[in-house]
Enzyme design. Sequence first.
Site, PDB file in Angstrom:
ATOM      1  N   ASN A  23      41.696  48.587  43.057  1.00  0.00           N
ATOM      2  CA  ASN A  23      40.636  48.098  42.170  1.00  0.00           C
ATOM      3  C   ASN A  23      40.664  48.747  40.790  1.00  0.00           C
ATOM      4  O   ASN A  23      40.058  48.227  39.855  1.00  0.00           O
ATOM      5  CB  ASN A  23      39.265  48.302  42.816  1.00  0.00           C
ATOM      6  CG  ASN A  23      39.035  47.324  43.960  1.00  0.00           C
ATOM      7  OD1 ASN A  23      39.845  46.418  44.167  1.00  0.00           O
ATOM      8  ND2 ASN A  23      37.951  47.501  44.698  1.00  0.00           N
ATOM      9  N   CYS A 116      37.784  37.027  48.308  1.00  0.00           N
ATOM     10  CA  CYS A 116      37.270  37.238  49.659  1.00  0.00           C
ATOM     11  C   CYS A 116      36.066  36.336  49.927  1.00  0.00           C
ATOM     12  O   CYS A 116      35.263  36.085  49.034  1.00  0.00           O
ATOM     13  CB  CYS A 116      36.810  38.690  49.799  1.00  0.00           C
ATOM     14  SG  CYS A 116      38.114  39.807  50.261  1.00  0.00           S
ATOM     15  N   ARG A 396      46.441  42.366  51.189  1.00  0.00           N
ATOM     16  CA  ARG A 396      45.901  42.302  49.821  1.00  0.00           C
ATOM     17  C   ARG A 396      45.525  43.692  49.320  1.00  0.00           C
ATOM     18  O   ARG A 396      45.565  43.934  48.118  1.00  0.00           O
ATOM     19  CB  ARG A 396      44.631  41.443  49.787  1.00  0.00           C
ATOM     20  CG  ARG A 396      44.879  39.968  49.940  1.00  0.00           C
ATOM     21  CD  ARG A 396      43.596  39.208  49.728  1.00  0.00           C
ATOM     22  NE  ARG A 396      42.962  39.608  48.475  1.00  0.00           N
ATOM     23  CZ  ARG A 396      41.684  39.420  48.175  1.00  0.00           C
ATOM     24  NH1 ARG A 396      40.892  38.832  49.031  1.00  0.00           N
ATOM     25  NH2 ARG A 396      41.188  39.811  47.024  1.00  0.00           N
TER      26      ARG A 396
HETATM   27  C1  UD1 Z   1      34.306  44.935  42.919  1.00  0.00           C
HETATM   28  C2  UD1 Z   1      35.440  45.292  43.856  1.00  0.00           C
HETATM   29  C3  UD1 Z   1      35.038  45.034  45.305  1.00  0.00           C
HETATM   30  C4  UD1 Z   1      33.717  45.733  45.646  1.00  0.00           C
HETATM   31  C5  UD1 Z   1      32.641  45.398  44.614  1.00  0.00           C
HETATM   32  C6  UD1 Z   1      31.367  46.189  44.814  1.00  0.00           C
HETATM   33  C7  UD1 Z   1      37.402  44.851  42.494  1.00  0.00           C
HETATM   34  C8  UD1 Z   1      38.607  44.019  42.270  1.00  0.00           C
HETATM   35  N1  UD1 Z   1      36.594  44.507  43.517  1.00  0.00           N
HETATM   36  O1  UD1 Z   1      34.079  43.527  43.074  1.00  0.00           O
HETATM   37  O2  UD1 Z   1      36.082  45.527  46.153  1.00  0.00           O
HETATM   38  O3  UD1 Z   1      33.274  45.307  46.909  1.00  0.00           O
HETATM   39  O4  UD1 Z   1      33.120  45.672  43.275  1.00  0.00           O
HETATM   40  O5  UD1 Z   1      31.621  47.545  44.794  1.00  0.00           O
HETATM   41  O6  UD1 Z   1      37.178  45.838  41.822  1.00  0.00           O
HETATM   42  N2  UD1 Z   1      27.220  39.516  40.973  1.00  0.00           N
HETATM   43  C9  UD1 Z   1      26.428  38.558  40.407  1.00  0.00           C
HETATM   44  N3  UD1 Z   1      26.800  38.047  39.183  1.00  0.00           N
HETATM   45  C10 UD1 Z   1      27.915  38.457  38.527  1.00  0.00           C
HETATM   46  C11 UD1 Z   1      28.723  39.448  39.134  1.00  0.00           C
HETATM   47  C12 UD1 Z   1      28.348  39.959  40.361  1.00  0.00           C
HETATM   48  O7  UD1 Z   1      25.398  38.171  40.965  1.00  0.00           O
HETATM   49  O8  UD1 Z   1      28.187  37.957  37.423  1.00  0.00           O
HETATM   50  C13 UD1 Z   1      26.838  40.060  42.304  1.00  0.00           C
HETATM   51  C14 UD1 Z   1      27.867  39.734  43.374  1.00  0.00           C
HETATM   52  O9  UD1 Z   1      27.642  38.461  43.914  1.00  0.00           O
HETATM   53  C15 UD1 Z   1      27.645  40.842  44.373  1.00  0.00           C
HETATM   54  C16 UD1 Z   1      27.275  42.038  43.494  1.00  0.00           C
HETATM   55  O10 UD1 Z   1      26.855  41.477  42.244  1.00  0.00           O
HETATM   56  O11 UD1 Z   1      26.586  40.528  45.230  1.00  0.00           O
HETATM   57  C17 UD1 Z   1      28.399  43.027  43.268  1.00  0.00           C
HETATM   58  O12 UD1 Z   1      29.464  42.390  42.610  1.00  0.00           O
HETATM   59  P1  UD1 Z   1      30.451  43.153  41.608  1.00  0.00           P
HETATM   60  O13 UD1 Z   1      29.980  44.541  41.382  1.00  0.00           O
HETATM   61  O14 UD1 Z   1      30.642  42.282  40.412  1.00  0.00           O
HETATM   62  O15 UD1 Z   1      31.772  43.170  42.455  1.00  0.00           O
HETATM   63  P2  UD1 Z   1      33.218  42.729  42.020  1.00  0.00           P
HETATM   64  O16 UD1 Z   1      33.525  43.230  40.658  1.00  0.00           O
HETATM   65  O17 UD1 Z   1      33.422  41.303  42.325  1.00  0.00           O
END
Ligand code: UD1
Length: 417
Positions: A23, A116, A396
Amino acid sequence: MDKIIIHGARRLKGRVKVSGSKNAALPILVASLLTDEECRLENVPELADIDTTIGFLKYIGKKIARKGHSVHIAPDGHLKPTAPYELVRKMRASILVTGPLLARLGYVRVSLPGGCAIGARPIDIHLDAFDKLGAKIQIKGGYVETRSRKLVGNRIHFRYPSVGATENTMLAAVLARGRTIIENAALEPEIADLADALNGMGADISGAGTDTVTIDGVEKLGGFNHRVIPDRIETATFMIAAAITRGSIVLENTRPAHVGAVCEKLMKAGISVKSQGTKIICKWVKNLKPVSIRTGVYPGFPTDVQAQWMALMALTQGRSSIGEDVFENRFMHVSELQRLGADLKVRGNRVAVKGVESMTGAPIMVSDLRAGAALVLAGLAAKGRTEISRIYHLDRGYEHLEKKFKKLGANIKRIHC
Ligand code: UD1
Protein backbone atom coordinates in the site's frame (compact mmCIF):
# COMPACT_ATOMS: atom_id res chain seq x y z
CA MET A 1 -6.61 -21.79 -10.99
CA ASP A 2 -4.07 -22.37 -8.22
CA LYS A 3 -5.03 -23.72 -4.81
CA ILE A 4 -3.26 -23.88 -1.46
CA ILE A 5 -3.27 -27.15 0.44
CA ILE A 6 -2.43 -27.11 4.13
CA HIS A 7 -2.05 -29.94 6.60
CA GLY A 8 -2.45 -27.95 9.79
CA ALA A 9 -1.90 -28.07 13.54
CA ARG A 10 1.85 -27.58 13.39
CA ARG A 11 3.69 -25.03 15.51
CA LEU A 12 5.49 -22.46 13.34
CA LYS A 13 8.99 -21.58 14.36
CA GLY A 14 11.84 -19.57 12.83
CA ARG A 15 12.58 -16.31 11.09
CA VAL A 16 10.69 -14.49 8.38
CA LYS A 17 11.66 -11.39 6.44
CA VAL A 18 8.77 -9.00 5.99
CA SER A 19 8.38 -7.59 2.46
CA GLY A 20 7.99 -3.99 1.39
CA SER A 21 4.55 -2.45 1.82
CA LYS A 22 2.15 -2.93 -1.08
CA ASN A 23 0.00 0.00 0.00
CA ALA A 24 3.01 2.32 0.25
CA ALA A 25 4.57 1.16 -3.03
CA LEU A 26 1.41 1.71 -5.11
CA PRO A 27 1.01 5.50 -4.67
CA ILE A 28 4.78 6.06 -4.89
CA LEU A 29 4.93 4.21 -8.23
CA VAL A 30 2.05 6.43 -9.38
CA ALA A 31 3.99 9.52 -8.22
CA SER A 32 6.41 8.86 -11.10
CA LEU A 33 3.70 10.34 -13.37
CA LEU A 34 4.52 13.74 -11.84
CA THR A 35 7.93 13.91 -13.52
CA ASP A 36 9.78 13.24 -16.79
CA GLU A 37 12.90 12.35 -14.87
CA GLU A 38 13.98 8.84 -13.94
CA CYS A 39 12.74 7.29 -10.71
CA ARG A 40 13.96 4.34 -8.70
CA LEU A 41 12.02 2.47 -6.03
CA GLU A 42 13.54 -0.20 -3.78
CA ASN A 43 11.98 -2.87 -1.55
CA VAL A 44 9.00 -3.25 -3.90
CA PRO A 45 7.19 -6.55 -3.23
CA GLU A 46 6.57 -8.98 -6.10
CA LEU A 47 2.78 -8.98 -6.15
CA ALA A 48 -0.09 -9.00 -8.61
CA ASP A 49 -1.18 -5.47 -7.58
CA ILE A 50 2.33 -4.17 -8.30
CA ASP A 51 2.28 -5.92 -11.70
CA THR A 52 -1.09 -4.28 -12.41
CA THR A 53 0.28 -0.85 -11.46
CA ILE A 54 3.38 -1.33 -13.60
CA GLY A 55 1.22 -2.42 -16.57
CA PHE A 56 -0.92 0.62 -16.00
CA LEU A 57 2.04 3.05 -15.88
CA LYS A 58 3.41 1.50 -19.08
CA TYR A 59 0.05 2.07 -20.76
CA ILE A 60 0.01 5.72 -19.60
CA GLY A 61 3.54 6.39 -20.87
CA LYS A 62 6.39 5.00 -18.77
CA LYS A 63 9.20 2.59 -19.52
CA ILE A 64 9.69 0.28 -16.55
CA ALA A 65 12.47 -2.15 -15.73
CA ARG A 66 12.18 -4.43 -12.74
CA LYS A 67 14.96 -6.41 -11.14
CA GLY A 68 14.02 -8.32 -8.01
CA HIS A 69 12.65 -5.79 -5.58
CA SER A 70 13.96 -2.79 -7.47
CA VAL A 71 11.89 -0.84 -10.02
CA HIS A 72 13.32 1.70 -12.45
CA ILE A 73 10.94 4.09 -14.21
CA ALA A 74 11.75 6.32 -17.18
CA PRO A 75 9.56 8.38 -19.54
CA ASP A 76 8.31 6.76 -22.74
CA GLY A 77 6.69 9.43 -24.90
CA HIS A 78 3.68 11.57 -24.01
CA LEU A 79 1.44 10.67 -21.07
CA LYS A 80 -2.06 9.40 -21.97
CA PRO A 81 -4.87 11.02 -19.97
CA THR A 82 -7.02 7.88 -19.86
CA ALA A 83 -7.29 4.95 -17.50
CA PRO A 84 -9.60 2.38 -19.12
CA TYR A 85 -11.94 0.00 -17.33
CA GLU A 86 -9.88 -3.12 -18.21
CA LEU A 87 -7.00 -1.73 -16.13
CA VAL A 88 -8.87 0.02 -13.32
CA ARG A 89 -11.34 -2.81 -12.57
CA LYS A 90 -8.50 -5.01 -11.32
CA MET A 91 -7.44 -2.62 -8.63
CA ARG A 92 -9.22 0.18 -6.85
CA ALA A 93 -5.98 2.06 -6.15
CA SER A 94 -5.82 2.85 -9.88
CA ILE A 95 -7.97 5.89 -9.08
CA LEU A 96 -4.73 7.42 -7.72
CA VAL A 97 -3.56 8.27 -11.25
CA THR A 98 -6.23 11.00 -11.30
CA GLY A 99 -4.26 13.39 -9.06
CA PRO A 100 -0.93 13.40 -10.93
CA LEU A 101 -2.44 13.27 -14.43
CA LEU A 102 -4.83 16.11 -13.63
CA ALA A 103 -1.94 18.18 -12.25
CA ARG A 104 0.23 17.57 -15.30
CA LEU A 105 -2.20 17.36 -18.21
CA GLY A 106 -5.21 19.36 -17.03
CA TYR A 107 -7.53 16.55 -18.10
CA VAL A 108 -7.99 12.94 -17.07
CA ARG A 109 -10.60 10.27 -17.76
CA VAL A 110 -10.53 7.36 -15.30
CA SER A 111 -12.93 4.45 -15.13
CA LEU A 112 -14.75 4.14 -11.81
CA PRO A 113 -12.72 1.68 -9.73
CA GLY A 114 -13.10 -2.02 -8.91
CA GLY A 115 -10.88 -3.87 -6.39
CA CYS A 116 -11.78 -5.95 -3.35
CA ALA A 117 -15.46 -6.74 -2.87
CA ILE A 118 -15.63 -5.27 0.63
CA GLY A 119 -18.36 -2.69 0.40
CA ALA A 120 -19.43 0.26 -1.70
CA ARG A 121 -16.11 2.10 -1.43
CA PRO A 122 -17.17 5.39 -3.03
CA ILE A 123 -14.73 8.06 -4.20
CA ASP A 124 -16.67 11.18 -3.22
CA ILE A 125 -13.90 12.45 -0.92
CA HIS A 126 -11.35 12.27 -3.77
CA LEU A 127 -13.71 14.12 -6.12
CA ASP A 128 -14.62 16.75 -3.55
CA ALA A 129 -10.90 17.47 -3.07
CA PHE A 130 -10.33 17.91 -6.84
CA ASP A 131 -13.33 20.22 -6.93
CA LYS A 132 -11.79 22.31 -4.12
CA LEU A 133 -8.55 22.51 -6.13
CA GLY A 134 -10.53 24.05 -8.99
CA ALA A 135 -11.27 21.04 -11.22
CA LYS A 136 -14.54 20.41 -13.05
CA ILE A 137 -15.81 16.85 -12.61
CA GLN A 138 -18.27 14.86 -14.70
CA ILE A 139 -19.28 11.21 -14.42
CA LYS A 140 -20.16 9.73 -17.82
CA GLY A 141 -20.54 6.13 -18.96
CA GLY A 142 -18.73 4.64 -15.96
CA TYR A 143 -15.86 7.13 -16.26
CA VAL A 144 -14.89 10.12 -14.13
CA GLU A 145 -13.72 13.02 -16.26
CA THR A 146 -11.79 15.68 -14.42
CA ARG A 147 -10.44 18.85 -16.00
CA SER A 148 -8.78 22.04 -14.88
CA ARG A 149 -6.48 24.69 -16.38
CA LYS A 150 -4.12 25.04 -13.42
CA LEU A 151 -4.99 23.59 -10.03
CA VAL A 152 -5.07 26.17 -7.24
CA GLY A 153 -4.31 25.29 -3.62
CA ASN A 154 -7.14 25.42 -1.10
CA ARG A 155 -8.15 24.38 2.41
CA ILE A 156 -9.85 21.00 2.19
CA HIS A 157 -11.66 19.37 5.09
CA PHE A 158 -12.28 15.63 4.63
CA ARG A 159 -15.55 14.31 6.06
CA TYR A 160 -13.61 11.08 6.78
CA PRO A 161 -9.82 10.49 6.84
CA SER A 162 -9.66 8.40 3.67
CA VAL A 163 -6.22 6.95 2.91
CA GLY A 164 -6.68 7.00 -0.88
CA ALA A 165 -8.20 10.49 -0.94
CA THR A 166 -5.32 11.88 1.17
CA GLU A 167 -2.82 10.35 -1.27
CA ASN A 168 -4.71 11.45 -4.40
CA THR A 169 -5.02 15.02 -3.10
CA MET A 170 -1.31 15.16 -2.24
CA LEU A 171 -0.46 13.79 -5.69
CA ALA A 172 -2.45 16.64 -7.29
CA ALA A 173 -1.65 19.51 -4.91
CA VAL A 174 2.15 19.14 -5.18
CA LEU A 175 1.96 20.86 -8.60
CA ALA A 176 -0.91 23.27 -7.78
CA ARG A 177 -0.45 27.01 -7.48
CA GLY A 178 -0.16 28.03 -3.81
CA ARG A 179 -0.86 26.22 -0.57
CA THR A 180 -3.20 23.29 0.04
CA ILE A 181 -4.13 22.27 3.56
CA ILE A 182 -5.82 18.89 4.05
CA GLU A 183 -7.71 18.74 7.35
CA ASN A 184 -8.82 15.43 8.84
CA ALA A 185 -6.23 13.70 6.65
CA ALA A 186 -5.45 9.99 7.07
CA LEU A 187 -2.58 9.23 9.48
CA GLU A 188 -1.53 5.86 8.06
CA PRO A 189 2.28 5.34 7.73
CA GLU A 190 1.86 4.91 3.96
CA ILE A 191 0.90 8.61 3.75
CA ALA A 192 4.16 9.70 5.39
CA ASP A 193 6.10 7.36 3.10
CA LEU A 194 4.46 8.92 0.03
CA ALA A 195 5.26 12.40 1.37
CA ASP A 196 8.92 11.37 1.87
CA ALA A 197 9.13 10.18 -1.74
CA LEU A 198 7.41 13.36 -3.03
CA ASN A 199 9.64 15.62 -0.95
CA GLY A 200 12.59 13.70 -2.41
CA MET A 201 11.30 14.81 -5.84
CA GLY A 202 11.35 18.46 -4.72
CA ALA A 203 7.80 18.77 -3.34
CA ASP A 204 7.10 20.85 -0.25
CA ILE A 205 4.88 18.78 2.07
CA SER A 206 4.75 19.02 5.84
CA GLY A 207 2.59 17.35 8.46
CA ALA A 208 2.14 14.03 6.61
CA GLY A 209 1.31 11.39 9.20
CA THR A 210 -0.72 13.94 11.23
CA ASP A 211 -4.31 14.99 10.61
CA THR A 212 -3.26 18.24 8.92
CA VAL A 213 -1.10 18.01 5.81
CA THR A 214 0.23 21.21 4.25
CA ILE A 215 1.37 21.17 0.65
CA ASP A 216 3.03 24.17 -0.96
CA GLY A 217 2.80 23.68 -4.71
CA VAL A 218 5.97 23.78 -6.82
CA GLU A 219 6.44 24.38 -10.60
CA LYS A 220 8.21 21.13 -11.42
CA LEU A 221 9.31 17.88 -9.80
CA GLY A 222 12.40 15.73 -10.35
CA GLY A 223 12.76 11.95 -10.02
CA PHE A 224 12.83 9.94 -6.79
CA ASN A 225 15.15 7.36 -5.32
CA HIS A 226 13.24 5.82 -2.47
CA ARG A 227 12.98 2.69 -0.35
CA VAL A 228 9.47 1.50 0.54
CA ILE A 229 8.62 0.96 4.23
CA PRO A 230 7.99 -2.61 5.48
CA ASP A 231 4.46 -3.99 5.12
CA ARG A 232 2.69 -3.57 8.47
CA ILE A 233 -0.23 -5.80 7.45
CA GLU A 234 2.06 -8.67 6.51
CA THR A 235 3.90 -8.08 9.80
CA ALA A 236 0.65 -8.38 11.75
CA THR A 237 -0.34 -11.50 9.78
CA PHE A 238 2.89 -13.30 10.73
CA MET A 239 2.57 -12.23 14.37
CA ILE A 240 -0.91 -13.75 14.44
CA ALA A 241 0.52 -16.85 12.73
CA ALA A 242 2.84 -17.34 15.71
CA ALA A 243 -0.10 -16.94 18.09
CA ILE A 244 -2.59 -19.18 16.28
CA THR A 245 -0.12 -22.06 15.77
CA ARG A 246 1.28 -21.78 19.32
CA GLY A 247 4.62 -21.05 17.74
CA SER A 248 7.50 -18.63 17.95
CA ILE A 249 8.45 -16.35 15.05
CA VAL A 250 11.17 -13.73 14.68
CA LEU A 251 10.03 -11.13 12.17
CA GLU A 252 12.80 -9.23 10.44
CA ASN A 253 12.70 -5.97 8.47
CA THR A 254 9.73 -4.53 10.37
CA ARG A 255 8.79 -1.15 11.84
CA PRO A 256 7.43 -2.15 15.26
CA ALA A 257 5.91 1.32 15.76
CA HIS A 258 3.59 0.72 12.79
CA VAL A 259 1.93 -2.32 14.39
CA GLY A 260 1.40 -0.88 17.88
CA ALA A 261 -2.34 -1.61 18.06
CA VAL A 262 -1.91 -5.26 17.00
CA CYS A 263 1.03 -5.80 19.41
CA GLU A 264 -1.04 -4.37 22.26
CA LYS A 265 -3.96 -6.72 21.57
CA LEU A 266 -1.65 -9.73 21.17
CA MET A 267 -0.03 -9.00 24.52
CA LYS A 268 -3.46 -8.62 26.14
CA ALA A 269 -4.29 -12.07 24.76
CA GLY A 270 -1.17 -13.47 26.46
CA ILE A 271 1.34 -13.56 23.60
CA SER A 272 4.90 -12.47 24.31
CA VAL A 273 5.81 -9.67 21.89
CA LYS A 274 9.23 -8.06 22.03
CA SER A 275 10.81 -5.64 19.61
CA GLN A 276 14.54 -5.14 19.05
CA GLY A 277 15.33 -2.48 16.46
CA THR A 278 13.70 -3.67 13.24
CA LYS A 279 12.91 -7.13 14.66
CA ILE A 280 9.80 -8.38 16.43
CA ILE A 281 9.90 -11.60 18.42
CA CYS A 282 6.45 -13.09 18.82
CA LYS A 283 5.96 -16.14 21.00
CA TRP A 284 3.02 -18.18 22.28
CA VAL A 285 3.46 -18.91 26.00
CA LYS A 286 0.13 -20.01 27.41
CA ASN A 287 -3.53 -20.45 26.49
CA LEU A 288 -4.84 -17.27 24.94
CA LYS A 289 -7.39 -14.97 26.51
CA PRO A 290 -10.21 -13.63 24.34
CA VAL A 291 -9.66 -10.00 23.34
CA SER A 292 -12.30 -7.94 21.53
CA ILE A 293 -11.37 -5.43 18.86
CA ARG A 294 -12.96 -2.68 16.81
CA THR A 295 -11.24 -1.58 13.66
CA GLY A 296 -10.45 2.10 13.17
CA VAL A 297 -8.23 4.50 11.32
CA TYR A 298 -4.52 4.52 12.18
CA PRO A 299 -3.23 4.24 14.90
CA GLY A 300 -6.33 2.16 15.68
CA PHE A 301 -6.67 -1.55 14.95
CA PRO A 302 -6.30 -1.96 11.15
CA THR A 303 -9.30 -3.17 9.17
CA ASP A 304 -6.80 -5.12 7.06
CA VAL A 305 -6.06 -7.31 10.13
CA GLN A 306 -9.68 -7.79 11.27
CA ALA A 307 -10.17 -11.11 9.45
CA GLN A 308 -6.89 -12.55 10.77
CA TRP A 309 -7.80 -11.51 14.32
CA MET A 310 -11.15 -13.24 13.96
CA ALA A 311 -9.40 -16.48 12.97
CA LEU A 312 -7.26 -16.21 16.12
CA MET A 313 -10.19 -15.44 18.43
CA ALA A 314 -12.15 -18.36 16.93
CA LEU A 315 -9.62 -20.65 18.63
CA THR A 316 -9.36 -18.74 21.90
CA GLN A 317 -11.33 -20.04 24.87
CA GLY A 318 -14.11 -17.62 25.80
CA ARG A 319 -16.16 -14.96 24.05
CA SER A 320 -15.00 -11.92 22.16
CA SER A 321 -16.42 -9.40 19.75
CA ILE A 322 -14.99 -8.15 16.46
CA GLY A 323 -16.28 -4.78 15.27
CA GLU A 324 -15.72 -3.48 11.75
CA ASP A 325 -16.03 0.30 11.60
CA VAL A 326 -14.08 1.11 8.41
CA PHE A 327 -15.80 -0.94 5.68
CA GLU A 328 -19.44 -1.91 5.73
CA ASN A 329 -19.21 -5.37 4.20
CA ARG A 330 -16.06 -7.02 5.39
CA PHE A 331 -17.21 -10.29 6.94
CA MET A 332 -17.10 -12.56 3.93
CA HIS A 333 -14.58 -14.80 5.70
CA VAL A 334 -17.14 -15.63 8.41
CA SER A 335 -18.93 -18.35 6.45
CA GLU A 336 -15.63 -19.97 5.44
CA LEU A 337 -14.29 -19.93 9.01
CA GLN A 338 -17.58 -21.52 10.08
CA ARG A 339 -16.90 -24.33 7.58
CA LEU A 340 -13.75 -25.07 9.59
CA GLY A 341 -15.78 -25.19 12.80
CA ALA A 342 -15.60 -21.63 14.12
CA ASP A 343 -18.53 -20.43 16.23
CA LEU A 344 -19.30 -16.95 14.85
CA LYS A 345 -22.49 -14.88 14.74
CA VAL A 346 -22.76 -11.74 12.61
CA ARG A 347 -24.79 -8.91 14.15
CA GLY A 348 -24.65 -5.87 11.88
CA ASN A 349 -21.06 -4.67 11.82
CA ARG A 350 -20.07 -6.90 14.79
CA VAL A 351 -19.24 -10.56 15.00
CA ALA A 352 -19.75 -12.42 18.26
CA VAL A 353 -17.05 -15.07 18.62
CA LYS A 354 -17.32 -18.05 20.91
CA GLY A 355 -13.96 -19.74 20.99
CA VAL A 356 -13.76 -23.45 20.13
CA GLU A 357 -11.15 -25.99 21.21
CA SER A 358 -10.05 -26.77 17.66
CA MET A 359 -11.01 -26.37 14.01
CA THR A 360 -10.96 -29.07 11.35
CA GLY A 361 -9.70 -28.69 7.78
CA ALA A 362 -12.20 -28.41 4.90
CA PRO A 363 -12.35 -27.03 1.35
CA ILE A 364 -12.79 -23.24 1.59
CA MET A 365 -12.77 -20.28 -0.75
CA VAL A 366 -11.13 -16.83 -0.58
CA SER A 367 -13.38 -13.80 -1.13
CA ASP A 368 -10.89 -10.96 -0.78
CA LEU A 369 -7.24 -10.34 0.05
CA ARG A 370 -7.26 -10.15 3.85
CA ALA A 371 -10.02 -12.76 4.19
CA GLY A 372 -7.59 -15.02 2.33
CA ALA A 373 -4.89 -14.39 4.93
CA ALA A 374 -7.35 -15.30 7.69
CA LEU A 375 -8.26 -18.56 5.97
CA VAL A 376 -4.59 -19.53 5.58
CA LEU A 377 -4.03 -18.82 9.29
CA ALA A 378 -7.08 -20.87 10.21
CA GLY A 379 -5.89 -23.69 7.94
CA LEU A 380 -2.45 -23.63 9.60
CA ALA A 381 -4.10 -24.10 13.00
CA ALA A 382 -6.86 -26.53 11.97
CA LYS A 383 -6.49 -30.29 12.27
CA GLY A 384 -6.27 -32.16 8.98
CA ARG A 385 -6.35 -30.98 5.37
CA THR A 386 -7.56 -27.55 4.28
CA GLU A 387 -7.89 -26.81 0.59
CA ILE A 388 -8.11 -23.10 -0.23
CA SER A 389 -9.31 -21.98 -3.65
CA ARG A 390 -9.43 -18.56 -5.38
CA ILE A 391 -6.01 -17.73 -3.97
CA TYR A 392 -5.43 -15.12 -6.70
CA HIS A 393 -6.81 -12.67 -4.08
CA LEU A 394 -3.87 -13.57 -1.83
CA ASP A 395 -1.37 -13.09 -4.64
CA ARG A 396 -2.53 -9.47 -4.88
CA GLY A 397 -1.03 -8.63 -1.51
CA TYR A 398 1.20 -11.33 0.03
CA GLU A 399 4.63 -11.99 -1.43
CA HIS A 400 5.61 -15.71 -1.55
CA LEU A 401 3.17 -16.44 1.26
CA GLU A 402 3.28 -20.22 1.12
CA LYS A 403 7.09 -20.23 0.74
CA LYS A 404 7.45 -18.07 3.84
CA PHE A 405 5.12 -20.31 5.85
CA LYS A 406 6.88 -23.43 4.60
CA LYS A 407 10.19 -22.04 5.83
CA LEU A 408 8.59 -21.63 9.25
CA GLY A 409 7.70 -25.32 9.29
CA ALA A 410 4.18 -25.33 7.85
CA ASN A 411 2.97 -28.21 5.73
CA ILE A 412 1.66 -26.00 2.93
CA LYS A 413 1.85 -26.18 -0.84
CA ARG A 414 0.44 -24.53 -3.92
CA ILE A 415 -1.05 -26.72 -6.60
CA HIS A 416 -1.88 -25.74 -10.17
CA CYS A 417 -5.29 -27.02 -11.24
C1 UD1 B 1 -6.64 1.82 1.81
C2 UD1 B 1 -5.88 0.51 1.68
C3 UD1 B 1 -6.73 -0.64 2.22
C4 UD1 B 1 -7.23 -0.35 3.64
C5 UD1 B 1 -7.90 1.02 3.71
C6 UD1 B 1 -8.27 1.42 5.12
C7 UD1 B 1 -4.50 0.89 -0.28
C8 UD1 B 1 -4.20 0.54 -1.68
N1 UD1 B 1 -5.56 0.29 0.30
O1 UD1 B 1 -7.80 1.70 0.98
O2 UD1 B 1 -5.92 -1.82 2.21
O3 UD1 B 1 -8.16 -1.33 4.01
O4 UD1 B 1 -7.03 2.04 3.18
O5 UD1 B 1 -7.16 1.40 5.94
O6 UD1 B 1 -3.79 1.65 0.35
N2 UD1 B 1 -14.60 6.27 1.56
C9 UD1 B 1 -15.64 7.07 1.16
N3 UD1 B 1 -15.41 7.99 0.16
C10 UD1 B 1 -14.20 8.13 -0.43
C11 UD1 B 1 -13.14 7.30 -0.01
C12 UD1 B 1 -13.37 6.38 0.99
O7 UD1 B 1 -16.75 6.98 1.69
O8 UD1 B 1 -14.06 8.99 -1.32
C13 UD1 B 1 -14.85 5.26 2.62
C14 UD1 B 1 -14.67 3.84 2.11
O9 UD1 B 1 -15.85 3.38 1.50
C15 UD1 B 1 -14.33 3.09 3.37
C16 UD1 B 1 -13.52 4.11 4.17
O10 UD1 B 1 -13.85 5.39 3.61
O11 UD1 B 1 -15.49 2.75 4.07
C17 UD1 B 1 -12.02 3.89 4.13
O12 UD1 B 1 -11.56 4.00 2.81
P1 UD1 B 1 -10.10 4.54 2.43
O13 UD1 B 1 -9.40 5.02 3.65
O14 UD1 B 1 -10.25 5.49 1.29
O15 UD1 B 1 -9.43 3.21 1.92
P2 UD1 B 1 -8.64 2.97 0.58
O16 UD1 B 1 -7.72 4.10 0.31
O17 UD1 B 1 -9.57 2.53 -0.48
